[in-house]
Structure formats: C-alpha cells, structure tokens
Design an enzyme around this catalytic site. Structure first.
Site, PDB file in Angstrom:
ATOM      1  N   GLY A  16       0.844  -1.208   0.000  1.00  0.00           N
ATOM      2  CA  GLY A  16       0.000   0.000   0.000  1.00  0.00           C
ATOM      3  C   GLY A  16       0.870   1.246   0.000  1.00  0.00           C
ATOM      4  O   GLY A  16       1.871   1.304   0.707  1.00  0.00           O
ATOM      5  N   ARG A  77       0.897  -4.814  -5.651  1.00  0.00           N
ATOM      6  CA  ARG A  77       0.908  -6.062  -4.893  1.00  0.00           C
ATOM      7  C   ARG A  77       1.140  -7.138  -5.949  1.00  0.00           C
ATOM      8  O   ARG A  77       0.256  -7.427  -6.750  1.00  0.00           O
ATOM      9  CB  ARG A  77      -0.424  -6.241  -4.158  1.00  0.00           C
ATOM     10  CG  ARG A  77      -0.741  -5.056  -3.206  1.00  0.00           C
ATOM     11  CD  ARG A  77      -1.851  -5.413  -2.241  1.00  0.00           C
ATOM     12  NE  ARG A  77      -2.443  -4.242  -1.615  1.00  0.00           N
ATOM     13  CZ  ARG A  77      -2.012  -3.684  -0.490  1.00  0.00           C
ATOM     14  NH1 ARG A  77      -0.960  -4.156   0.122  1.00  0.00           N
ATOM     15  NH2 ARG A  77      -2.636  -2.639   0.028  1.00  0.00           N
ATOM     16  N   ASP A 108       4.957  -4.986   5.975  1.00  0.00           N
ATOM     17  CA  ASP A 108       5.372  -6.325   6.399  1.00  0.00           C
ATOM     18  C   ASP A 108       5.394  -7.333   5.247  1.00  0.00           C
ATOM     19  O   ASP A 108       6.287  -8.176   5.159  1.00  0.00           O
ATOM     20  CB  ASP A 108       4.482  -6.816   7.555  1.00  0.00           C
ATOM     21  CG  ASP A 108       3.003  -6.762   7.215  1.00  0.00           C
ATOM     22  OD1 ASP A 108       2.624  -6.073   6.238  1.00  0.00           O
ATOM     23  OD2 ASP A 108       2.208  -7.394   7.929  1.00  0.00           O
ATOM     24  N   THR A 131       4.043   2.488   5.601  1.00  0.00           N
ATOM     25  CA  THR A 131       2.641   2.064   5.629  1.00  0.00           C
ATOM     26  C   THR A 131       1.904   2.967   6.606  1.00  0.00           C
ATOM     27  O   THR A 131       2.449   3.334   7.648  1.00  0.00           O
ATOM     28  CB  THR A 131       2.462   0.586   6.061  1.00  0.00           C
ATOM     29  OG1 THR A 131       1.069   0.348   6.365  1.00  0.00           O
ATOM     30  CG2 THR A 131       3.267   0.218   7.294  1.00  0.00           C
ATOM     31  N   ASP A 133      -0.442   2.111   8.449  1.00  0.00           N
ATOM     32  CA  ASP A 133      -1.016   1.342   9.557  1.00  0.00           C
ATOM     33  C   ASP A 133      -0.195   1.389  10.858  1.00  0.00           C
ATOM     34  O   ASP A 133      -0.716   1.086  11.922  1.00  0.00           O
ATOM     35  CB  ASP A 133      -1.188  -0.135   9.166  1.00  0.00           C
ATOM     36  CG  ASP A 133      -2.359  -0.353   8.218  1.00  0.00           C
ATOM     37  OD1 ASP A 133      -3.009   0.639   7.851  1.00  0.00           O
ATOM     38  OD2 ASP A 133      -2.608  -1.512   7.857  1.00  0.00           O
ATOM     39  N   ASP A 135       1.961  -0.684  11.790  1.00  0.00           N
ATOM     40  CA  ASP A 135       1.868  -2.029  12.386  1.00  0.00           C
ATOM     41  C   ASP A 135       3.171  -2.804  12.262  1.00  0.00           C
ATOM     42  O   ASP A 135       3.162  -4.031  12.187  1.00  0.00           O
ATOM     43  CB  ASP A 135       0.717  -2.812  11.725  1.00  0.00           C
ATOM     44  CG  ASP A 135       0.911  -2.974  10.229  1.00  0.00           C
ATOM     45  OD1 ASP A 135       1.778  -2.288   9.657  1.00  0.00           O
ATOM     46  OD2 ASP A 135       0.194  -3.793   9.632  1.00  0.00           O
ATOM     47  N   ARG A 177      -5.624  -2.586   8.773  1.00  0.00           N
ATOM     48  CA  ARG A 177      -6.064  -3.943   8.405  1.00  0.00           C
ATOM     49  C   ARG A 177      -6.147  -4.843   9.639  1.00  0.00           C
ATOM     50  O   ARG A 177      -7.144  -5.515   9.850  1.00  0.00           O
ATOM     51  CB  ARG A 177      -5.078  -4.520   7.395  1.00  0.00           C
ATOM     52  CG  ARG A 177      -5.670  -5.560   6.496  1.00  0.00           C
ATOM     53  CD  ARG A 177      -4.592  -6.383   5.830  1.00  0.00           C
ATOM     54  NE  ARG A 177      -3.550  -5.572   5.227  1.00  0.00           N
ATOM     55  CZ  ARG A 177      -3.401  -5.382   3.916  1.00  0.00           C
ATOM     56  NH1 ARG A 177      -4.244  -5.927   3.088  1.00  0.00           N
ATOM     57  NH2 ARG A 177      -2.397  -4.669   3.454  1.00  0.00           N
TER      58      ARG A 177
HETATM   59  N1  LIG Z   1       5.189 -14.602   1.364  1.00  0.00           N
HETATM   60  C1  LIG Z   1       5.579 -13.819   0.363  1.00  0.00           C
HETATM   61  N2  LIG Z   1       6.425 -14.292  -0.604  1.00  0.00           N
HETATM   62  C2  LIG Z   1       6.840 -13.514  -1.611  1.00  0.00           C
HETATM   63  N3  LIG Z   1       6.446 -12.234  -1.776  1.00  0.00           N
HETATM   64  C3  LIG Z   1       5.600 -11.707  -0.865  1.00  0.00           C
HETATM   65  C4  LIG Z   1       5.125 -12.467   0.261  1.00  0.00           C
HETATM   66  N4  LIG Z   1       4.298 -11.665   0.981  1.00  0.00           N
HETATM   67  C5  LIG Z   1       4.253 -10.492   0.339  1.00  0.00           C
HETATM   68  N5  LIG Z   1       5.036 -10.504  -0.767  1.00  0.00           N
HETATM   69  C6  LIG Z   1       5.206  -9.452  -1.764  1.00  0.00           C
HETATM   70  O1  LIG Z   1       5.130  -8.162  -1.178  1.00  0.00           O
HETATM   71  C7  LIG Z   1       4.058  -7.425  -1.779  1.00  0.00           C
HETATM   72  C8  LIG Z   1       3.498  -6.417  -0.840  1.00  0.00           C
HETATM   73  O2  LIG Z   1       2.907  -7.056   0.299  1.00  0.00           O
HETATM   74  P1  LIG Z   1       1.534  -6.531   0.920  1.00  0.00           P
HETATM   75  O3  LIG Z   1       1.207  -7.398   2.076  1.00  0.00           O
HETATM   76  O4  LIG Z   1       0.526  -6.413  -0.166  1.00  0.00           O
HETATM   77  O5  LIG Z   1       1.834  -5.026   1.357  1.00  0.00           O
HETATM   78  P2  LIG Z   1       2.719  -4.380   2.520  1.00  0.00           P
HETATM   79  O6  LIG Z   1       4.156  -4.531   2.150  1.00  0.00           O
HETATM   80  O7  LIG Z   1       2.304  -2.954   2.523  1.00  0.00           O
HETATM   81  O8  LIG Z   1       2.374  -5.101   3.791  1.00  0.00           O
HETATM   82  C9  LIG Z   1       3.103  -8.523  -2.243  1.00  0.00           C
HETATM   83  O9  LIG Z   1       2.250  -8.076  -3.258  1.00  0.00           O
HETATM   84  C10 LIG Z   1       4.074  -9.568  -2.765  1.00  0.00           C
HETATM   85  O10 LIG Z   1       4.557  -9.243  -4.051  1.00  0.00           O
HETATM   86  O1  LIG Z   2      -5.394  -0.473  -1.112  1.00  0.00           O
HETATM   87  P1  LIG Z   2      -5.905  -1.835  -0.802  1.00  0.00           P
HETATM   88  O2  LIG Z   2      -5.229  -2.881  -1.609  1.00  0.00           O
HETATM   89  O3  LIG Z   2      -7.389  -1.840  -0.892  1.00  0.00           O
HETATM   90  O4  LIG Z   2      -5.515  -2.194   0.696  1.00  0.00           O
HETATM   91  C1  LIG Z   2      -6.109  -1.607   1.806  1.00  0.00           C
HETATM   92  C2  LIG Z   2      -5.198  -1.813   2.996  1.00  0.00           C
HETATM   93  O5  LIG Z   2      -3.985  -1.105   2.827  1.00  0.00           O
HETATM   94  C3  LIG Z   2      -3.737  -0.295   3.983  1.00  0.00           C
HETATM   95  O6  LIG Z   2      -4.182   1.017   3.680  1.00  0.00           O
HETATM   96  C4  LIG Z   2      -2.267  -0.234   4.281  1.00  0.00           C
HETATM   97  O7  LIG Z   2      -1.745  -1.503   4.524  1.00  0.00           O
HETATM   98  P2  LIG Z   2      -0.395  -1.986   3.843  1.00  0.00           P
HETATM   99  O8  LIG Z   2       0.556  -0.848   3.870  1.00  0.00           O
HETATM  100  O9  LIG Z   2       0.087  -3.119   4.702  1.00  0.00           O
HETATM  101  O10 LIG Z   2      -0.702  -2.382   2.458  1.00  0.00           O
HETATM  102  C5  LIG Z   2      -4.599  -0.917   5.089  1.00  0.00           C
HETATM  103  O11 LIG Z   2      -4.927   0.000   6.105  1.00  0.00           O
HETATM  104  C6  LIG Z   2      -5.793  -1.354   4.294  1.00  0.00           C
HETATM  105  O12 LIG Z   2      -6.455  -2.411   4.928  1.00  0.00           O
HETATM  106 MG   LIG Z   3       0.986  -4.903   5.415  1.00  0.00          MG
END
Ligand SMILES: Nc1ncnc2c1ncn2[C@@H]1O[C@H](COP(=O)(O)OP(=O)(O)O)[C@@H](O)[C@H]1O
Ligand SMILES: O=P(O)(O)OC[C@H]1O[C@](O)(COP(=O)(O)O)[C@@H](O)[C@@H]1O
Ligand SMILES: [Mg+2]
Length: 328
Positions: A16, A77, A108, A131, A133, A135, A177
């Site tokens: 995000g 993502r 994360d 992020t 959040d 978190d 989230r």
């Molecule tokens: N277990 C995993 N293995 C490989 N890539 C991952 C894994 N988890 C997340 N990623 C990669 O990191 C990207 C971002 O993770 P996401 O959870 O969507 O957002 P954020 O980094 O904000 O928490 C995912 O779209 C994916 O490409």
């Molecule tokens: O933009 P998306 O894909 O709808 O995701 C929404 C989520 O992303 C966030 O805005 C930020 O979370 P991440 O940075 O972990 O992606 C959350 O608060 C929310 O639940």
């Molecule tokens: Mg996240």
C-alpha cells in the site's frame, strides 16, 4: 564507510502506498550520490523487478517530490513475486542491471518477500517501513502514519460539525487492516465517545453502555471510531446492532477509505522518511543486510527483518485509559 562491493543500489516502493514514500526515495537517491554510488528506481514494486521496468535516478530526478503523496515509482501487490519462477526472473534482472543491493520501502508483506528473496539469492537488502497502519515492529512510527492520522482527524472534525447539528451518532470506519493505531490515536484526537480496535475485546453491550452514559450526562451527539480490522465485525454491522437496541438513535455511518492514504506528507513523515532513507543506504554500505531501518526514541535503529515482520507493537495501555477517561 563505503563498501566497494556495492556500486549500485536498486530502490522500490511496494504494498500500500503511504505519504512520505517519495521523501524516502529522494533520500535514498541523494544518499547514494553522496556516497558516490549509483541508484536505480524499480517501478511498481516487485512487478518492476520481474518486468525489468527500471529507471536510472540521480539527485535531480527526485526534485520536487518531498511534498508529494503517493509514490512516483508506483507500487503494486505482485502475485508473481510470490512464486519461485517470478523471483528467479527478478534475480536475473538484478544481475542484468548490475544491482548489488536493494532498499525496499513498504510494509510487512514487502519485507516478507525481500526476506525470501534474500534466502534464495543472497541479495543484500534493507527495509524502510512505509505504511499508514504503523503495524511494524522495530520502529515507533512508520512513514505515512502521521499524515494519515492528520487526514483522519480533519475528516472526523468535519463529521463532528454535522453530527452536532443533527444530534446524530456517527460510526466512522478508519483503516488499519489488523491494527488499531490509527483508530486509537485519531479517536482521542477527535474526541470520540468510543474507539473499537482489533487489539481489544469489545462488545456491543459495552458500546451501548458508553453511549447511554454520555446521553445521561447531556450528550446529544457522539462519534464512534472503528478500526477496519475490528473483531466485532464491520462498521455497518455494529451500527445495525446498536440501532436494534436503540431505535431512537439517529445513526450515520462513514467509511473514510482510501482518502486516508493520500495527500502531502506531514513534516513528521518527511523528516522520518529522509532519515530512514539515508540510514538504509548507510546500512548497506556498512555491510548490513536483512534489517529494517526504524526509529526508536528518536534514534535510528536496525531490527532483524524477521522480528520486524513477526513481532507486533503493543497498543499503549495508557492511551486506552486516556480515551476512556475523556469519554466520561
Ligand atoms: N510470502 C511472500 N512471498 C513472496 N512475496 C511476498 C510475500 N508476501 C508479500 N510478498 C510481496 O510483497 C508485496 C506487498 O505485500 P503486501 O502485504 O501487499 O503489502 P505491505 O508490504 O504494505 O504489507 C506482495 O504483493 C508480494 O509481491
Ligand atoms: O489499497 P488496498 O489494496 O485496498 O488495501 C487496503 C489496505 O492497505 C492499507 O491502507 C495499508 O496496509 P499496507 O501498507 O500493509 O498495504 C490498510 O490499512 C488497508 O487495509
Ligand atoms: Mg501490510
């Protein structure tokens, strides 16, 4: 400081988007120039690594972005990066572009992906927590969180005007989230009657008691802030349950949604992003890897990425007490 084995750093924003990601990118690029190494931007997070969508960056490529929300590199993502084949393509492109190390600006999930990539291909990386959040363990603040809090507070201030004028009860859903940091802090700042967060066990009965108590002392309108990850259910469901018990309440629901992720970053987020972006480059040049650069008690700290992913920042019990006392 310079480690001669690192001559080029790749930087990407992933997951995000968050206000301040651009400021972090700017800091990474300018720190690279300062330490006489090259930097290359990877577009759309891990997607750009897989698709070989990259752009050479220099200090002037990142002009006029410190104040911009979103991310000029774009983010994504990436499903393909979750596969071994996708990560192999990403590694081949890293070699082709002579990238020696990565700065991953994200949350994360992005750090989990980077960690797996490192285990498979031994690519040095440092994470920068971006992020809204907040978190992520290992930092007091994530980039974008402060801006999001200000956006939410401003939005709830506006809702307060109309809530008061109509003597209504407003249920406001905010992002987070799995975390209640945005809800708790924006709730205190906007004078919410009750704040529901996933980290705490809540009940509709307790929520109703709180509303009734305030009514008895002459309160005519109330704001209830609910984190999207709240375990009791979604904001509409909770509002419906309260309405069942109090048909006389004039209830409205507002979901703030993605407005919380946009906008020009606050001063706090710009400074945080600038410090963490530089720290990430300096860390890599000191041969650090698999770490996240964060800030604790206003000092830069590096946390093992696995801890950053797996551990959780606790909600401050004192903040919950503050919210409760003020809702009397
Ligand atoms: N277990 C995993 N293995 C490989 N890539 C991952 C894994 N988890 C997340 N990623 C990669 O990191 C990207 C971002 O993770 P996401 O959870 O969507 O957002 P954020 O980094 O904000 O928490 C995912 O779209 C994916 O490409
Ligand atoms: O933009 P998306 O894909 O709808 O995701 C929404 C989520 O992303 C966030 O805005 C930020 O979370 P991440 O940075 O972990 O992606 C959350 O608060 C929310 O639940
Ligand atoms: Mg996240």
């Amino acid at each position: 400081m310079t480690n001669n084995s690192i001559k080029k750093i790749g930087v990407l924003t992933s997951g995000g988007d968050a206000p301040g990601m651009n400021a972090a990118l700017r800091a990474v690029v300018r720190a690279c120039k300062y330490y006489n190494i090259s930097s290359i931007g990877i577009r759309q997070g891990y997607e750009g690594l897989i698709q070989n969508d990259m752009i050479d960056l220099g200090p002037r490529s990142v002009k006029n972005i410190i104040n911009q929300g979103g991310t000029i590199l774009k983010t994504a993502r990436s499903e393909e990066f979750r596969t071994k084949e996708g990560r192999q393509k990403a590694y081949d492109n890293l070699l082709q572009n002579e990238i020696d190390a990565l700065v991953i600006i994200g949350g994360d999930g992005s750090f989990t992906g980077a960690n797996i990539f490192h285990q498979e291909f031994n690519v040095p990386f440092i994470g920068v927590p971006g992020t809204i959040d907040n978190d992520i363990f290992g930092t007091d603040f994530t980039i974008g969180y402060d801006t999001a809090l200000n956006t939410v507070t401003e939005a709830i201030d506006k809702l307060r005007d109309t809530a008061t004028s109509h003597d209504r009860v407003f249920f406001v859903e905010v992002m987070g989230r799995d975390a209640g940091f945005i809800a708790l802090n924006s709730g205190i700042a906007s004078g919410a009657q009750d704040i529901l967060i996933p980290e705490q066990k809540d009940s509709v009965e307790e929520l109703c008691e709180s509303l009734e108590r305030s009514e008895e002392t002459g309160k005519k309108s109330s704001i209830v802030v609910i984190a999207e990850g709240e375990q009791l259910g979604g904001v509409y469901e909770i509002a419906k349950e309260v309405k069942k018990r109090h048909p006389e309440y004039d209830i409205r629901v507002t979901v703030l949604g993605h407005i919380q992720r946009g906008g020009s970053p606050s001063c706090h987020d710009r400074v945080l992003a600038s410090r963490l972006g530089i720290a990430a480059v300096e860390g890599l040049l000191e041969n650090k890897t698999n770490l996240m650069a964060g800030i604790r008690s206003n000092k830069i700290v590096f946390t093992p990425i696995e801890e950053a992913i797996k551990k959780h920042n606790e909600i401050d019990a004192e903040l919950i007490k503050v919210a409760n006392i003020l809702a009397i």
